[in-house]
Structure formats: C-alpha cells, structure tokens
Design an enzyme around this catalytic site. Structure first.
Site, PDB file in Angstrom:
ATOM      1  N   GLU A  20       0.835  -1.208   0.000  1.00  0.00           N
ATOM      2  CA  GLU A  20       0.000   0.000   0.000  1.00  0.00           C
ATOM      3  C   GLU A  20       0.869   1.257   0.000  1.00  0.00           C
ATOM      4  O   GLU A  20       0.561   2.241  -0.664  1.00  0.00           O
ATOM      5  CB  GLU A  20      -0.919   0.006   1.228  1.00  0.00           C
ATOM      6  CG  GLU A  20      -2.118  -0.911   1.088  1.00  0.00           C
ATOM      7  CD  GLU A  20      -2.866  -1.076   2.402  1.00  0.00           C
ATOM      8  OE1 GLU A  20      -4.001  -0.595   2.494  1.00  0.00           O
ATOM      9  OE2 GLU A  20      -2.292  -1.679   3.336  1.00  0.00           O
ATOM     10  N   GLU A  98      21.033   7.340  28.152  1.00  0.00           N
ATOM     11  CA  GLU A  98      20.661   6.945  26.783  1.00  0.00           C
ATOM     12  C   GLU A  98      21.672   5.936  26.277  1.00  0.00           C
ATOM     13  O   GLU A  98      22.820   5.927  26.719  1.00  0.00           O
ATOM     14  CB  GLU A  98      20.718   8.154  25.838  1.00  0.00           C
ATOM     15  CG  GLU A  98      19.812   9.293  26.196  1.00  0.00           C
ATOM     16  CD  GLU A  98      20.276  10.579  25.504  1.00  0.00           C
ATOM     17  OE1 GLU A  98      20.503  10.563  24.280  1.00  0.00           O
ATOM     18  OE2 GLU A  98      20.445  11.578  26.211  1.00  0.00           O
ATOM     19  N   LYS A 100      24.446   4.499  23.921  1.00  0.00           N
ATOM     20  CA  LYS A 100      25.467   5.125  23.079  1.00  0.00           C
ATOM     21  C   LYS A 100      25.551   4.345  21.786  1.00  0.00           C
ATOM     22  O   LYS A 100      26.135   3.268  21.726  1.00  0.00           O
ATOM     23  CB  LYS A 100      26.812   5.127  23.805  1.00  0.00           C
ATOM     24  CG  LYS A 100      27.884   5.917  23.087  1.00  0.00           C
ATOM     25  CD  LYS A 100      29.078   6.085  24.009  1.00  0.00           C
ATOM     26  CE  LYS A 100      30.248   6.819  23.403  1.00  0.00           C
ATOM     27  NZ  LYS A 100      30.520   6.660  22.012  1.00  0.00           N
ATOM     28  N   ASP A 102      26.597   3.189  18.204  1.00  0.00           N
ATOM     29  CA  ASP A 102      27.925   3.169  17.594  1.00  0.00           C
ATOM     30  C   ASP A 102      27.851   3.505  16.109  1.00  0.00           C
ATOM     31  O   ASP A 102      27.725   2.634  15.261  1.00  0.00           O
ATOM     32  CB  ASP A 102      28.571   1.799  17.809  1.00  0.00           C
ATOM     33  CG  ASP A 102      30.078   1.876  17.692  1.00  0.00           C
ATOM     34  OD1 ASP A 102      30.601   3.001  17.555  1.00  0.00           O
ATOM     35  OD2 ASP A 102      30.723   0.822  17.733  1.00  0.00           O
ATOM     36  N   ARG A 121      30.420  15.382  11.934  1.00  0.00           N
ATOM     37  CA  ARG A 121      31.087  16.026  13.066  1.00  0.00           C
ATOM     38  C   ARG A 121      32.397  16.686  12.645  1.00  0.00           C
ATOM     39  O   ARG A 121      32.748  17.752  13.136  1.00  0.00           O
ATOM     40  CB  ARG A 121      31.345  14.976  14.153  1.00  0.00           C
ATOM     41  CG  ARG A 121      32.076  15.521  15.343  1.00  0.00           C
ATOM     42  CD  ARG A 121      32.121  14.497  16.449  1.00  0.00           C
ATOM     43  NE  ARG A 121      32.788  15.028  17.609  1.00  0.00           N
ATOM     44  CZ  ARG A 121      34.095  15.034  17.782  1.00  0.00           C
ATOM     45  NH1 ARG A 121      34.880  14.525  16.853  1.00  0.00           N
ATOM     46  NH2 ARG A 121      34.624  15.540  18.868  1.00  0.00           N
ATOM     47  N   TYR A 209      19.745  15.518  20.471  1.00  0.00           N
ATOM     48  CA  TYR A 209      20.087  16.886  20.824  1.00  0.00           C
ATOM     49  C   TYR A 209      19.258  17.858  20.000  1.00  0.00           C
ATOM     50  O   TYR A 209      19.205  17.728  18.782  1.00  0.00           O
ATOM     51  CB  TYR A 209      21.572  17.116  20.488  1.00  0.00           C
ATOM     52  CG  TYR A 209      22.372  17.719  21.608  1.00  0.00           C
ATOM     53  CD1 TYR A 209      21.778  18.497  22.584  1.00  0.00           C
ATOM     54  CD2 TYR A 209      23.744  17.526  21.665  1.00  0.00           C
ATOM     55  CE1 TYR A 209      22.526  19.043  23.601  1.00  0.00           C
ATOM     56  CE2 TYR A 209      24.505  18.063  22.682  1.00  0.00           C
ATOM     57  CZ  TYR A 209      23.882  18.825  23.650  1.00  0.00           C
ATOM     58  OH  TYR A 209      24.617  19.362  24.651  1.00  0.00           O
ATOM     59  N   LYS A 296      31.421   3.158  29.005  1.00  0.00           N
ATOM     60  CA  LYS A 296      31.760   2.292  27.869  1.00  0.00           C
ATOM     61  C   LYS A 296      31.644   0.822  28.248  1.00  0.00           C
ATOM     62  O   LYS A 296      32.131   0.412  29.297  1.00  0.00           O
ATOM     63  CB  LYS A 296      33.198   2.565  27.416  1.00  0.00           C
ATOM     64  CG  LYS A 296      33.385   3.949  26.839  1.00  0.00           C
ATOM     65  CD  LYS A 296      33.050   3.992  25.379  1.00  0.00           C
ATOM     66  CE  LYS A 296      34.324   3.905  24.566  1.00  0.00           C
ATOM     67  NZ  LYS A 296      34.146   4.227  23.178  1.00  0.00           N
ATOM     68  N   CYS A 388      46.792 -22.992  -6.995  1.00  0.00           N
ATOM     69  CA  CYS A 388      45.441 -23.202  -6.494  1.00  0.00           C
ATOM     70  C   CYS A 388      45.413 -24.484  -5.653  1.00  0.00           C
ATOM     71  O   CYS A 388      45.837 -25.543  -6.120  1.00  0.00           O
ATOM     72  CB  CYS A 388      44.460 -23.318  -7.646  1.00  0.00           C
ATOM     73  SG  CYS A 388      42.813 -23.788  -7.104  1.00  0.00           S
ATOM     74  N   CYS A 391      42.979 -27.136  -7.789  1.00  0.00           N
ATOM     75  CA  CYS A 391      43.317 -27.700  -9.098  1.00  0.00           C
ATOM     76  C   CYS A 391      44.809 -27.631  -9.379  1.00  0.00           C
ATOM     77  O   CYS A 391      45.279 -28.153 -10.390  1.00  0.00           O
ATOM     78  CB  CYS A 391      42.532 -27.000 -10.208  1.00  0.00           C
ATOM     79  SG  CYS A 391      43.082 -25.316 -10.527  1.00  0.00           S
ATOM     80  N   CYS A 406      42.617 -17.996  -8.617  1.00  0.00           N
ATOM     81  CA  CYS A 406      42.939 -19.122  -9.481  1.00  0.00           C
ATOM     82  C   CYS A 406      42.396 -18.752 -10.853  1.00  0.00           C
ATOM     83  O   CYS A 406      41.222 -18.414 -10.994  1.00  0.00           O
ATOM     84  CB  CYS A 406      42.255 -20.382  -8.960  1.00  0.00           C
ATOM     85  SG  CYS A 406      42.200 -21.699 -10.199  1.00  0.00           S
ATOM     86  N   CYS A 411      38.545 -24.852 -13.004  1.00  0.00           N
ATOM     87  CA  CYS A 411      38.889 -25.360 -11.678  1.00  0.00           C
ATOM     88  C   CYS A 411      37.619 -25.883 -11.003  1.00  0.00           C
ATOM     89  O   CYS A 411      36.619 -25.167 -10.925  1.00  0.00           O
ATOM     90  CB  CYS A 411      39.517 -24.238 -10.858  1.00  0.00           C
ATOM     91  SG  CYS A 411      39.677 -24.636  -9.105  1.00  0.00           S
TER      92      CYS A 411
END
Ligand code: IVH
Length: 653
Positions: A20, A98, A100, A102, A121, A209, A296, A388, A391, A406, A411
């Site tokens: 929809e 809150e 953090k 990453d 930033r 913020y 942390k 390889c 083979c 390879c 192969c």
C-alpha cells in the site's frame, strides 16, 4: 505520505502494508508529474539522491560538537557522580541515561521546518556538508511541522546490523573488500560524494540533541528528547530518567545484558545531567562537558588458538584464507572460524598455525582477527599459496586488487561455487541444487558449466547417490522453472566479477536485453549509473571471452529469459515537467538560444498559451500571448527570471 514515513521509518509501527505504501508513492509520483507546480523539494519522492559531487565543503558548526569523557567501570561512574554532586553543592539533580549508538554523529539544520543542511562532526568545530546524502536517510524528516523558528538537531547515523551483514555479503560476492564493522560502513555510506550510494544503504538517524543558535533551549534534556520525538525525529526508546547513580548502573547493566538483542551496535551508555541550568553550572573542560559521561562497555573480544589455516576457492577464483580456531565464546556466541580475508591481511597479522589471536565481534557473527597475542614456537608464518589448492593451477594477483585468484576457469572449486551461487535462493532460486548434489554433478562430469544444468535429465539425477526418482523429478522441475526468472537475477548468476544483484538490475534497467548488454564496449557500459571503469571492464571482458559467448548462446537456446523492459530514464534538469511559451524580443538571447537553454534544463517550449502553460517568457513588444497569459493567470517571467529558473529551479526573491 509523511505520516506513513514517520510510522514506518521512525516509529517502526506501520499501519499500512509495504504494498500500500508503494502504491501511495507511485500515485504521488504520478501526481507530481502531472502537476509539477506542486512538487516540492521536501516531497517523500525526492529521497533518491542527487548528482555526484567533486568534493566536500567544510561548514562551521553552530557550536562545537564535543566528545565525551569515558567511564570504564562502576568505580569511574561513581567518581563522575561524586564530581557532579560536588559541583552542584548539595542541590538535587537527575540524570538522563541513553544508549550510546555506535555510528557517526551528524548535525541537521532546519529552516522554515525544512531540512536545509546536514554536517558530519568533522573535527568538532567544522564538519563536512552532506545534505544530499542525509536527505536519503528515511528516518531523517525532510519537513517538520510544529516549530516555526530555525532549529538544529544532532544525532547518530548508524547502519543496522542486518543491513551491514547484507551489504558485506554483497560486497564479498562481487569481490569488494568487506567493511570491518557497522560504524565504518555507516561512515563509508554517509561520507560519499555520490548520494545515490547513500540512498542504497539502509542508514538510520537516531537523534539526541535539539538546539537553537547552537544552544539547547529546553530546561530539561529529558523533555527535549520528548520534543524531538513529537517533531517526528527518531529517538531511542531505551532511555531512562535516573535519580541516582545506582539507577544509572542498573540501566547500564540492563542493556549490557541485552546488547546482543538490539538490531544495531551500541558501545555503552551516555549519561547526562538533566537540568540545563545545572549543566551550565558544571560547565566544560577543554575537551568535554563536565555534566555528561560515556559509560563504555567492554569490546566483545576473546583470545583463542589458530588450529589450522585453510584456503578456500570462491566462484570467481578468489582465494580466501580461513582460520579454524579452538572454539571460544565471544559474548554469547561460539566461534570456531574467522576469515583472514586476503594476502594483505595475512601480512598485516603475521600469523602462524598454533598462534594465539585476539578476536573481536561487531555487528556480525563472523569475528575479525585483531592481532596475534602469543606466538607458537617454533612457528612458520602462513603464506598464501602460489598454486590453487584445489586444481593446482596458476594463481595470480591483478594489479590494484587485494585478492589472489585461481585463473583456471575449469577449476572444480570455482565450478562448484559458481553453480551453487547460480542456484542460490536470491539468484536463480533452484531448490535442491545444494552442496552435496553439486559435488556429485561436478565429480561425475555431468555439469561443466551452468548451461549443463538445463540439459540434465531426471534419469541422470536418479542415478546419483541418495537420490530418489521423485526428488530427481522435483529438482528437474525447479531447474525448469528458473528459466523464467528476471534478467537481473541471471546477470547476477553468471558470475561476472563485481556484478551482483544491484549492478545486474542497473545494467538491465539501463540497456535492456542480455544480447544488447553482451555487445557493449566498456565505454558504453559506463553510461549506466554507478558503473565505473572497473565494473565496465569486467563486464566487457567477460562477454569478450569465446567460452562465455558460447555459454550465453546455450542459455538462450535453453530458453532462459534474456529480455528486460528498459526503465524509462527520467529526464533531468531544473525545468523537468515545466512548459514555456516564448514571446517578444529578449534582451540578450535569441528565440533559438532561449529555447535551447530551456530544453537543456529539461523543460519544453510550446507555441501557444493555455492553462497548462507553466511560464510565459516575455520580452520587448510581447503581444497577444502576454494578454492571454494574464487572462489565464499564467506566470510571466522576463529573461532574467527564466535564467534564474534554469539555474535554481525557482525565481530569486
Ligand atoms: S551526546 C556533548 N548522546 O558518542 C554531548 N552522544 O563521545 C555529546 N553518541 O560524538 C554527545 N549516542 O557520536 C550523545 N545518545 C547519545 C549518543 C552519543 C552516541 C556518540 C556521539 C558522540 C560520542 C560521544
């Protein structure tokens, strides 16, 4: 549409189905095409990214984007609380906790309720301007109602774990290097010059913020988060108003235990004093606020021993070293393998069988080997093989590539992997063609390339080990059905280096049928969006090889779908959808020149004025056409106005 955008991307609570929503989006696009005068820059249809740029512009932040001091354990958090208590000399205070997130922080500025500027930033005082990219992030509102003054929002751009895993799988399939973790891939997706790349990545924007003129203006940070939510921004639900340090520690512990269940990576908890007055009272050190701290979490790492290093051969011949490890638990997940990626990575690590290594897991179940922590003695450094391992054929490393490959197209390892890839669910979706069947088919010499699949008979399959007649018939039916799959899937299935699902789609949309694509030169291929010299060379190189030519021919004869409806390429320019009538003598441009400029910007020039006319461009001695325009209330501009339109898509006020 905005409401649904908010429900889906911000609140995660859609109240209509995806179909929809798509239908609404389509009809909005149609309406905008029919009535370009109502199309606005903040329309939900405009989240597709704009033209690539040459470089980033640096812009000064409205106030510094500081980082936070860290608290690494309970003791350090209590120490922080003690400093706050002292600083506030006996007054009561509250904290906001809150998660953090990453990712990377981004500031977005709104003017007249519209998203006008987005900055990374950067160094904290100056950021890179990434507005066009930010506009493609669905949870970043393009327009906000309910706040008339200019404001700024800051938050974290993250890539959800699932999107990260999918992106890495795609990159791996097309021989591109993997991103190390979701943070790097969020950064790599936001800080690109081509916004359509950002648009294709599933980024999210969590805000924390709200500012005016560089300053927060709500007396309580907690309330400013509610206000952000009310305005339509995404604010993490996992937040808590805490009355003392014990409640903070409870929150930290609670989420540390549930860290794995979150759809994105967090690396800790951010703690802020709630009251703005008290924040001011506490002030700043030279680097960070005294009223906030980042608690942390420990990285999800573990040490274990490398028991064996095996080299796998992928479908494009890529040799991938894989470390088999003594099984170890890394934050709740048992790990017994880790990819060592490629030769460069092996060199960086300097690893040998028997060594103890440090693993880290981030956003992915596959851990990364960070470094060797104890060397086995005696030890022999692992080196990538020069032949390889399957083979025995020649292995080569192309210039500028990290992978050794390879080069023997026959192969067996490459063959098996390429058939498995071809049959995979997301490619040609041939149920039943899995590892054990492919092994048998290749060993028995029944399948030497993907075209052979379409000549298999039920009797041949039934002759294989552990294969009943009934399942053989089913598999043959599944193979049959795959002939009708859309072309982008087939393109992905062919195993052309760097061509996965997305590039397959772009090639098919741009050029149409496979026969056409197969004849294009590298230069022509580069006309498609996102197809650069490397991909173009790989595609043209693939089709230039005689045996691939033969393969395509056999697939066509086998009745595979080679056709594709080309996508209507949308015209580009500031005047798309607008039509103009020229009348009178313009001061600088001839009639022909004016017409060309309008058309170059995507507009149309028509002969007579009607209600549908967008603009009449009037010069000296304009006659009846100008009268007609006035009669029908069609906008009239002069030459300068027309040039403004061409340049900015609007008339300067
Ligand atoms: S507040 C002065 N809140 O962590 C206040 N930051 O070291 C500065 N981050 O650069 C930021 N989630 O990139 C804040 N809920 C959150 C956050 C958060 C992630 C990041 C942000 C900042 C770094 C602080």
């Amino acid at each position: 549409m905005r409401r649904h955008e908010n429900l889906y991307y911000v609140l995660d609570k859609p109240d209509i189905s995806d179909a929809e929503y798509d239908a609404l989006m389509r009809s909005l696009k149609e309406l905008e095409q029919a009535h370009p005068e109502f199309q606005s820059a903040d329309s939900p249809t405009s989240r597709v990214g704009g033209a690539p740029r040459d470089g980033f512009i640096k812009v000064r932040h409205s106030s510094s984007m500081l980082s936070l001091d860290n608290a690494l354990d309970e003791g350090e958090l209590r120490e922080f609380d003690r400093r706050v208590r002292e600083g506030l000399a006996g007054f009561t205070y509250r904290y906001v906790a809150e998660l953090k997130m990453d990712g990377l922080s981004m500031a977005t500025r709104y003017h007249d309720g519209k998203l006008e500027l987005a900055l990374t930033r950067g160094d904290g005082s100056e950021g890179e301007e990434v507005t066009a990219n930010a506009r493609t992030i669905r949870s970043a509102p393009l327009r906000v109602e309910g706040r008339s003054t200019d404001f700024e929002v800051r938050g974290e751009v993250v890539m959800p774990n699932l999107a990260f895993q999918k992106l890495n799988a795609e990159r791996e399939a097309t021989a591109l290097p993997r991103y190390a973790n979701p943070r790097n891939s969020a950064a790599g997706s936001l800080r690109v010059l081509d916004p359509s790349v950002t648009a294709a990545r599933k980024l999210d924007y969590y805000t924390y913020y709200l500012l005016e003129n560089g300053e927060p203006f709500f007396e309580s940070h907690w309330e400013s988060l509610d206000e952000l939510h009310r305005l339509g921004f995404k604010v993490n639900d996992a937040r808590r108003l805490c009355h003392n340090v014990d409640q903070l520690l409870e929150f930290c512990k609670h989420w540390e235990e549930r860290r794995e269940s979150l759809p994105y990576e967090i690396d800790g908890v951010v703690v802020k004093v709630d009251s703005l007055t008290q924040q001011r009272q506490l002030g700043y050190t030279s680097k960070a606020p005294r009223w906030a701290i980042a608690f942390k979490y420990p990285a999800r790492q573990a040490e274990t021993v490398v028991e064996k290093i095996e080299v796998q051969v992928g479908r494009t011949g890529t040799l991938t070293p894989v470390a088999h490890l003594r099984a170890v638990e890394v934050s709740g997940v048992m790990v017994s393998r880790a990819t060592l990626h490629n030769e460069d990575e092996i060199e960086r690590l300097g690893v040998a069988v028997g060594d103890t290594v440090l693993l880290e897991r981030s956003g992915d179940v596959i851990p990364k080997v960070l470094r060797v922590t104890a060397q086995a003695l005696p030890r022999e450094l692992f080196r990538m093989p020069t032949e390889c391992p399957v083979c025995g054929g020649v292995v080569a490393r192309a210039e500028g590539e990290v992978a050794r490959r390879c080069i023997n197209t026959n192969c067996p390892a490459r063959l098996k992997e390429s058939i498995l890839h071809f049959a995979a669910r997301s490619v040609m979706d041939i149920d039943g063609v899995g590892e054990s069947l492919v092994n048998q088919l290749v060993t028995a010499g029944l399948v030497k390339n993907i075209a052979d699949l379409y000549e298999l008979t039920g009797a041949q399959l039934a002759g294989l080990e552990r294969m009943a007649e009934k399942s053989a018939a089913k598999i043959i039916a599944n193979i049959d059905r795959s002939r009708h799959h859309p072309l982008p899937r087939l393109l992905n299935g062919l195993g052309i280096p760097f061509v996965g699902e997305r590039t397959g789609q772009i090639l098919a949309d741009t050029f149409g049928p496979l026969q056409v694509i197969a004849e294009l030169t590298a230069e022509e291929l580069q006309k498609a969006d996102e197809v650069g010299p490397k991909v173009a060379a790989a595609v043209a190189g693939f089709f230039a090889e005689q045996h691939n030519h033969d393969l395509i021919d056999r697939l066509r004869k086998a009745g595979l779908n080679f056709d594709h409806q080309k996508k209507e390429t949308a015209p580009e320019g500031t005047l798309v959808g607008l039509n103009f009538v020229l009348t009178g003598t313009l001061p600088n441009l001839s009639r022909e020149e004016a017409k060309k400029q309008i058309e170059d910007a995507g507009g149309k020039v028509v002969g007579s004025v009607s209600k549908k006319t967008s603009f009449v461009v009037a010069g000296e001695e304009a006659g009846s056409k100008l009268d007609k325009a006035r009669e029908l209330s069609v906008s009239v501009v002069d030459e300068a106005g027309m040039l403004d339109l061409i340049k900015h898509g609007k008339i300067k006020d």
